[in-house]
Design an enzyme around this catalytic site. Sequence first.
Site, PDB file in Angstrom:
ATOM      1  N   LYS A  38     150.339  24.260 -58.596  1.00  0.00           N
ATOM      2  CA  LYS A  38     149.305  24.737 -59.514  1.00  0.00           C
ATOM      3  C   LYS A  38     148.834  26.137 -59.131  1.00  0.00           C
ATOM      4  CE  LYS A  38     146.208  21.928 -61.186  1.00  0.00           C
ATOM      5  NZ  LYS A  38     145.131  20.909 -61.308  1.00  0.00           N
ATOM      6  N   ASP A  61     142.966  21.618 -48.692  1.00  0.00           N
ATOM      7  CA  ASP A  61     142.272  20.438 -49.189  1.00  0.00           C
ATOM      8  C   ASP A  61     140.843  20.512 -48.656  1.00  0.00           C
ATOM      9  OD1 ASP A  61     141.178  17.930 -49.660  1.00  0.00           O
ATOM     10  OD2 ASP A  61     143.028  16.854 -49.228  1.00  0.00           O
ATOM     11  N   ASN A  88     133.312  27.109 -56.063  1.00  0.00           N
ATOM     12  CA  ASN A  88     133.451  26.369 -57.315  1.00  0.00           C
ATOM     13  C   ASN A  88     134.066  24.985 -57.131  1.00  0.00           C
ATOM     14  OD1 ASN A  88     134.042  26.045 -60.354  1.00  0.00           O
ATOM     15  ND2 ASN A  88     136.095  26.087 -59.478  1.00  0.00           N
ATOM     16  N   SER A 135     126.109  24.682 -58.552  1.00  0.00           N
ATOM     17  CA  SER A 135     125.247  23.529 -58.500  1.00  0.00           C
ATOM     18  C   SER A 135     125.466  22.716 -59.777  1.00  0.00           C
ATOM     19  CB  SER A 135     123.784  23.974 -58.349  1.00  0.00           C
ATOM     20  OG  SER A 135     122.929  22.875 -58.216  1.00  0.00           O
ATOM     21  N   TYR A 160     127.432  12.387 -56.424  1.00  0.00           N
ATOM     22  CA  TYR A 160     127.626  13.744 -56.939  1.00  0.00           C
ATOM     23  C   TYR A 160     126.292  14.479 -57.032  1.00  0.00           C
ATOM     24  CZ  TYR A 160     128.873  17.482 -60.221  1.00  0.00           C
ATOM     25  OH  TYR A 160     129.050  18.699 -60.836  1.00  0.00           O
ATOM     26  N   LYS A 164     125.148  17.872 -54.933  1.00  0.00           N
ATOM     27  CA  LYS A 164     124.829  19.146 -55.580  1.00  0.00           C
ATOM     28  C   LYS A 164     123.429  19.629 -55.228  1.00  0.00           C
ATOM     29  CE  LYS A 164     128.621  20.277 -57.697  1.00  0.00           C
ATOM     30  NZ  LYS A 164     129.346  21.516 -57.331  1.00  0.00           N
TER      31      LYS A 164
END
Length: 268
Positions: A38, A61, A88, A135, A160, A164
């Site tokens: 990728k 990773d 990101n 965030s 999650y 964040k």
Amino acid sequence: MNKIILITGATDGIGLETAKRLYAEGHTLLLHGRNAEKLAATEATLANGTGTGLIYTYKADMSRLDEVDTLADAIVKGHDRLDVLINNAGVMRVPETVTRDGLDVRFAVNTIAPYLLTLRLLPLLGPGSRVVNLSSAAQAPVELDALTGEKRLLEDMPAYAQSKLALTMWNNALAASLGSRGPAFIAVNPGSLLASKMVKEGFGIAGKSLSIGADVLTRAALSDEFANASGLYFDNDKGSFAPPHPDALNNQKCRAIVEVIDRILGSL
């Protein structure tokens, strides 16, 4: 002026769309991805466009903190400055939620890895540089024993949301501790339910245009609007700077997050 910009998670979603925009403007891009194929495809896509900058690719990773260290080593060895770091890369729903270091993978990738990478790259990030941390509108009070991996969070969204907020909190702690001696640390909610792989897998919907997120990340990286925004939170759902979760405005709690992450890294 040509900027040197590192984007983690640059092979799809908001990261890829942001890379396309920044490369088209002639900037030199350091692109991180987890998959070599990728990464090569991303480099080819950009090189076939109209950009005039240089492209460097790095495979790592982010759930493996030793690979984050290796990534930082390669970047420090290959470059003498970095103008913008865009943290990101992120995960929410994964088949295996515990890393080989015994950490929750959401905290490892979304919170600890970008912190480690940022610290390692600080020698390249002088005053005037920027660290843009992705965030989210999803922010929940951080359970410190979940951050350390002692407690297992069984549901994806709470893990999650906590990861964040923890990211936003270390963003603010570093902004406060380094001040004018370091780069600007800016936390950004790029927009809710954008058409990323994470949204499609997590919510089963197509999502809104990725350009919404790419627009604000490009602005956060380059525009004067964000030049003096260190320690602030930009909420792209509102289209303005706004208060994050109250815990991210509590200096003592933010420092506590940094202390826990430092202990985790020191124990590995």
